[in-house]
Motif scaffolding. Sequence first.
Motif, PDB file in Angstrom:
ATOM      1  N   LYS A   1       0.840  -1.209   0.000  1.00 50.63           N
ATOM      2  CA  LYS A   1       0.000   0.000   0.000  1.00 50.63           C
ATOM      3  C   LYS A   1       0.870   1.252   0.000  1.00 50.63           C
ATOM      4  O   LYS A   1       0.552   2.236  -0.668  1.00 50.63           O
ATOM      5  N   LEU A   2       1.980   1.230   0.752  1.00 54.82           N
ATOM      6  CA  LEU A   2       2.895   2.372   0.772  1.00 54.82           C
ATOM      7  C   LEU A   2       3.505   2.637  -0.608  1.00 54.82           C
ATOM      8  O   LEU A   2       3.654   3.801  -1.008  1.00 54.82           O
ATOM      9  N   ILE A   3       3.853   1.582  -1.309  1.00 56.09           N
ATOM     10  CA  ILE A   3       4.412   1.741  -2.662  1.00 56.09           C
ATOM     11  C   ILE A   3       3.386   2.413  -3.560  1.00 56.09           C
ATOM     12  O   ILE A   3       3.696   3.362  -4.290  1.00 56.09           O
ATOM     13  N   MET A   4       2.139   1.942  -3.488  1.00 55.91           N
ATOM     14  CA  MET A   4       1.085   2.502  -4.332  1.00 55.91           C
ATOM     15  C   MET A   4       0.843   3.971  -4.000  1.00 55.91           C
ATOM     16  O   MET A   4       0.757   4.821  -4.894  1.00 55.91           O
ATOM     17  N   GLN A   5       0.744   4.290  -2.711  1.00 56.71           N
ATOM     18  CA  GLN A   5       0.465   5.665  -2.296  1.00 56.71           C
ATOM     19  C   GLN A   5       1.626   6.591  -2.665  1.00 56.71           C
ATOM     20  O   GLN A   5       1.413   7.710  -3.138  1.00 56.71           O
TER      21      GLN A   5
ATOM     22  N   ALA B   1       1.417   9.696  -5.203  1.00 52.23           N
ATOM     23  CA  ALA B   1       1.737  11.031  -4.697  1.00 52.23           C
ATOM     24  C   ALA B   1       2.755  11.728  -5.606  1.00 52.23           C
ATOM     25  O   ALA B   1       2.716  12.952  -5.753  1.00 52.23           O
ATOM     26  N   LYS B   2       3.655  10.967  -6.218  1.00 54.23           N
ATOM     27  CA  LYS B   2       4.632  11.533  -7.147  1.00 54.23           C
ATOM     28  C   LYS B   2       4.041  11.726  -8.538  1.00 54.23           C
ATOM     29  O   LYS B   2       4.691  12.284  -9.418  1.00 54.23           O
TER      30      LYS B   2
ATOM     31  N   LYS C   1       4.171   1.998 -15.002  1.00 57.21           N
ATOM     32  CA  LYS C   1       5.168   1.886 -16.066  1.00 57.21           C
ATOM     33  C   LYS C   1       6.272   2.919 -15.867  1.00 57.21           C
ATOM     34  O   LYS C   1       7.453   2.619 -16.063  1.00 57.21           O
ATOM     35  N   ASP C   2       5.902   4.158 -15.466  1.00 63.29           N
ATOM     36  CA  ASP C   2       6.911   5.190 -15.234  1.00 63.29           C
ATOM     37  C   ASP C   2       7.859   4.790 -14.099  1.00 63.29           C
ATOM     38  O   ASP C   2       9.076   4.953 -14.207  1.00 63.29           O
ATOM     39  N   LEU C   3       7.278   4.282 -13.009  1.00 63.94           N
ATOM     40  CA  LEU C   3       8.104   3.850 -11.882  1.00 63.94           C
ATOM     41  C   LEU C   3       9.032   2.712 -12.306  1.00 63.94           C
ATOM     42  O   LEU C   3      10.209   2.689 -11.952  1.00 63.94           O
ATOM     43  N   ALA C   4       8.485   1.795 -13.088  1.00 63.89           N
ATOM     44  CA  ALA C   4       9.283   0.650 -13.540  1.00 63.89           C
ATOM     45  C   ALA C   4      10.451   1.104 -14.403  1.00 63.89           C
ATOM     46  O   ALA C   4      11.570   0.596 -14.252  1.00 63.89           O
TER      47      ALA C   4
ATOM     48  N   GLY D   1      15.034  -0.907  -2.526  1.00 65.52           N
ATOM     49  CA  GLY D   1      15.917   0.254  -2.380  1.00 65.52           C
ATOM     50  C   GLY D   1      15.734   1.244  -3.516  1.00 65.52           C
ATOM     51  O   GLY D   1      15.728   2.469  -3.299  1.00 65.52           O
ATOM     52  N   LYS D   2      15.609   0.735  -4.746  1.00 68.34           N
ATOM     53  CA  LYS D   2      15.380   1.620  -5.895  1.00 68.34           C
ATOM     54  C   LYS D   2      14.048   2.344  -5.755  1.00 68.34           C
ATOM     55  O   LYS D   2      13.949   3.546  -6.033  1.00 68.34           O
ATOM     56  N   MET D   3      13.010   1.597  -5.312  1.00 65.93           N
ATOM     57  CA  MET D   3      11.692   2.213  -5.138  1.00 65.93           C
ATOM     58  C   MET D   3      11.734   3.281  -4.047  1.00 65.93           C
ATOM     59  O   MET D   3      11.100   4.334  -4.179  1.00 65.93           O
ATOM     60  N   GLU D   4      12.465   2.995  -2.966  1.00 64.28           N
ATOM     61  CA  GLU D   4      12.585   3.982  -1.879  1.00 64.28           C
ATOM     62  C   GLU D   4      13.149   5.292  -2.403  1.00 64.28           C
ATOM     63  O   GLU D   4      12.656   6.375  -2.061  1.00 64.28           O
ATOM     64  N   ARG D   5      14.187   5.216  -3.223  1.00 65.76           N
ATOM     65  CA  ARG D   5      14.828   6.427  -3.730  1.00 65.76           C
ATOM     66  C   ARG D   5      13.900   7.224  -4.629  1.00 65.76           C
ATOM     67  O   ARG D   5      13.896   8.452  -4.591  1.00 65.76           O
ATOM     68  N   ILE D   6      13.083   6.535  -5.444  1.00 64.87           N
ATOM     69  CA  ILE D   6      12.215   7.235  -6.388  1.00 64.87           C
ATOM     70  C   ILE D   6      11.010   7.852  -5.674  1.00 64.87           C
ATOM     71  O   ILE D   6      10.699   9.023  -5.880  1.00 64.87           O
ATOM     72  N   ILE D   7      10.331   7.071  -4.816  1.00 60.77           N
ATOM     73  CA  ILE D   7       9.107   7.597  -4.193  1.00 60.77           C
ATOM     74  C   ILE D   7       9.382   8.349  -2.895  1.00 60.77           C
ATOM     75  O   ILE D   7       8.516   9.067  -2.406  1.00 60.77           O
ATOM     76  N   GLY D   8      10.569   8.208  -2.341  1.00 61.86           N
ATOM     77  CA  GLY D   8      10.956   8.981  -1.177  1.00 61.86           C
ATOM     78  C   GLY D   8      10.368   8.503   0.140  1.00 61.86           C
ATOM     79  O   GLY D   8      10.276   9.272   1.094  1.00 61.86           O
ATOM     80  N   ILE D   9       9.976   7.243   0.227  1.00 64.57           N
ATOM     81  CA  ILE D   9       9.409   6.677   1.458  1.00 64.57           C
ATOM     82  C   ILE D   9      10.214   5.432   1.819  1.00 64.57           C
ATOM     83  O   ILE D   9      10.526   4.623   0.951  1.00 64.57           O
ATOM     84  N   LYS D  10      10.508   5.252   3.113  1.00 66.99           N
ATOM     85  CA  LYS D  10      11.220   4.051   3.559  1.00 66.99           C
ATOM     86  C   LYS D  10      10.300   2.843   3.456  1.00 66.99           C
ATOM     87  O   LYS D  10       9.174   2.880   3.930  1.00 66.99           O
ATOM     88  N   LEU D  11      10.799   1.794   2.837  1.00 68.35           N
ATOM     89  CA  LEU D  11      10.020   0.561   2.654  1.00 68.35           C
ATOM     90  C   LEU D  11      10.633  -0.620   3.398  1.00 68.35           C
ATOM     91  O   LEU D  11      10.054  -1.695   3.407  1.00 68.35           O
ATOM     92  N   ARG D  12      11.817  -0.425   4.003  1.00 64.70           N
ATOM     93  CA  ARG D  12      12.499  -1.506   4.706  1.00 64.70           C
ATOM     94  C   ARG D  12      12.946  -1.011   6.067  1.00 64.70           C
ATOM     95  O   ARG D  12      13.073   0.185   6.304  1.00 64.70           O
ATOM     96  N   GLY D  13      13.205  -1.942   6.966  1.00 57.21           N
ATOM     97  CA  GLY D  13      13.761  -1.598   8.268  1.00 57.21           C
ATOM     98  C   GLY D  13      12.695  -1.318   9.310  1.00 57.21           C
ATOM     99  O   GLY D  13      11.539  -1.703   9.179  1.00 57.21           O
TER     100      GLY D  13
END
Length: 147
Positions: free
Chosen positions: A79-83, A87-88, A93-96, A122-134
């Motif tokens: 859900k965080l990835i989608m949001q 938000a960006k 396809k653009d994210l991919a 890690g790549k997704m974190e950098r693009i969307i700007g939200i922590k997804l791990r840890g």
Amino acid sequence: MSESDWDTVTVLRKKAPKAATLKTESAINKARRQGIPVETTQKFNAGTNKQHVAAKNTSKLDRETDELRHKTLAPSVAKLIMQGRQAKGLSQKDLATQICEKPQIVNDYEAGRGIPNNLILGKMERIIGIKLRGKDIGTPMAPPTKK
């Protein structure tokens, strides 16, 4: 003229029989009949395919009742990835394309079907700007500092 005799034929060299013909059953029997000593040895494990032998714990695996599967992404992270993507203002396809992956992978991650891969996350974190791990999942990431 007596030196050149056309009626006699001289064979300089006769071809030796090939190894494959020497190994046939008929060639071995012929040599035995002629009294030539023949040595036959059988190769160790010849004719068996021992590289695919069932392991000893096969019965233990058969008794196993748990269904073994890969871990999938947590629904909260999906859900965080989608949001974050929405938000960006990015499509899947653009994210991919920005993370150099196939759109199907982004789709699987957002649906919670993806197998967690730290490189992709890690790549997704950098693009969307939200922590997804840890520990602090969901917190905004600080922009990279310049050295």
